[in-house]
Enzyme design. Structure first.
Site, PDB file in Angstrom:
ATOM      1  N   ARG A 172       0.299  -1.914   6.763  1.00 53.85           N
ATOM      2  CA  ARG A 172      -0.150  -3.304   6.603  1.00 53.85           C
ATOM      3  C   ARG A 172       0.911  -4.262   7.154  1.00 53.85           C
ATOM      4  O   ARG A 172       0.589  -5.268   7.782  1.00 53.85           O
ATOM      5  CB  ARG A 172      -0.436  -3.605   5.132  1.00 53.85           C
ATOM      6  CG  ARG A 172      -1.660  -2.905   4.593  1.00 53.85           C
ATOM      7  CD  ARG A 172      -1.981  -3.313   3.172  1.00 53.85           C
ATOM      8  NE  ARG A 172      -2.475  -4.688   3.104  1.00 53.85           N
ATOM      9  CZ  ARG A 172      -2.653  -5.356   1.974  1.00 53.85           C
ATOM     10  NH1 ARG A 172      -2.354  -4.796   0.805  1.00 53.85           N
ATOM     11  NH2 ARG A 172      -3.114  -6.597   1.989  1.00 53.85           N
ATOM     12  N   CYS A 230       4.145  -9.498  -1.303  1.00 53.61           N
ATOM     13  CA  CYS A 230       3.285  -8.330  -1.136  1.00 53.61           C
ATOM     14  C   CYS A 230       1.928  -8.832  -0.673  1.00 53.61           C
ATOM     15  O   CYS A 230       1.854  -9.729   0.163  1.00 53.61           O
ATOM     16  CB  CYS A 230       3.196  -7.543  -2.436  1.00 53.61           C
ATOM     17  SG  CYS A 230       2.588  -8.513  -3.836  1.00 53.61           S
TER      18      CYS A 230
END
Length: 275
Positions: A172, A230
């Site tokens: 990611r 995050c």
């Protein structure tokens, strides 16, 4: 104070004269709701706390899990029996992310005695209960600001002047996949530091010395400031907790990538380089 507690230590404290307030915060991204799992069996005396409604505000401005309204968060903690002078232990199913989010919020809001059950419910060897306790209402009143907090501009600045860690999975960070947010990639200047590398195969945190060595290799020891983000401020709290175990204070960008990527004018870096 050590921010984590072992299952053995927790069992001892629960049988002592001053048992901690137990918060069951089972939640998993994309997984089933936590409440049915709590109803099926939880550590005796634990009160269920819902991450989506009590540890976060409604999705939208600020990301998928923005900080909750402070007054509403305080009311939820008082309903759970949290007092200003109580010990508090949070736990989840074992991943540690949700428990760390509860830990971070309570510490950020001024509570001084909060720990996370290392390894979560999976580490517990005692009996489970299906009884829902009715705790005596607590008196905890949040006073936010004890732990450092970042917004998008602050995260961008810290990526240039200090060390900004991206706690998501490496793919990611690199922008190879993005299953949730509008665009893949990372905040320019951020370093990849997946949360999964803070724990062993059982989900327990690595020893403090190993965590310190990991974060030193990433540059945290020399950086004037350290920040973490995050996807939506949940696994990032777990990384802040890991850093604290290692003796390093870090700020949390609570909106994280879900907030950053919602504004198409913000720059996005891709690939393994920090950008």
């Amino acid at each position: 104070m050590n921010p984590i507690i072992s299952a053995t230590e927790l069992a001892d404290e629960l049988s002592g004269t001053r048992p901690p307030v137990l918060l069951d915060v089972r939640w998993q991204l994309g997984g089933p709701p936590g409440r049915p799992a709590y109803d099926a069996g939880h550590i005796p005396g634990a009160v269920y706390v819902d991450l989506d409604t009590e540890l976060a505000g409604p999705p939208g401005a600020g990301g998928r899990h923005p900080l909750p309204d402070v007054a509403e968060f305080g009311a939820a903690m008082r309903r759970a029996g949290v007092r200003a002078d109580s010990r508090v232990v949070t736990y989840d199913g074992g991943q540690g992310w949700a428990a760390a989010r509860a830990w971070w919020l309570l510490r950020w809001a001024g509570h001084t005695d909060v720990r996370v059950l290392d390894g979560g419910l999976a580490a517990w060897r005692g009996e489970l209960s299906t009884e829902t306790p009715t705790p005596v209402a607590g008196d905890f009143t949040p006073e936010p600001g004890v732990l450092p907090l970042l917004d998008a501009d602050g995260a961008a600045a810290l990526a240039r002047t200090g060390l900004l860690l991206d706690a998501r999975a490496g793919e990611r960070y690199r922008g190879e996949v993005e299953p949730i947010d509008p665009v893949g990639g990372h905040i320019p200047g951020a370093a990849s530091a997946p949360t999964t590398e803070n724990v062993d195969e059982s989900g327990r945190f690595l020893p403090a010395e190993a965590l310190a060595a990991r974060f030193k290799a990433l540059g945290a020891t020399e950086a004037p400031e350290v920040g973490v983000y995050c996807g939506s401020g949940v696994s990032g709290a777990h990384e802040v907790l890991a850093l604290e175990i290692a003796g390093i204070q870090a700020a949390l960008y609570a909106g994280s990538w879900s907030d950053w990527s919602s504004d198409p004018s913000r720059p996005v870096a891709k690939g393994a380089a920090r950008g």
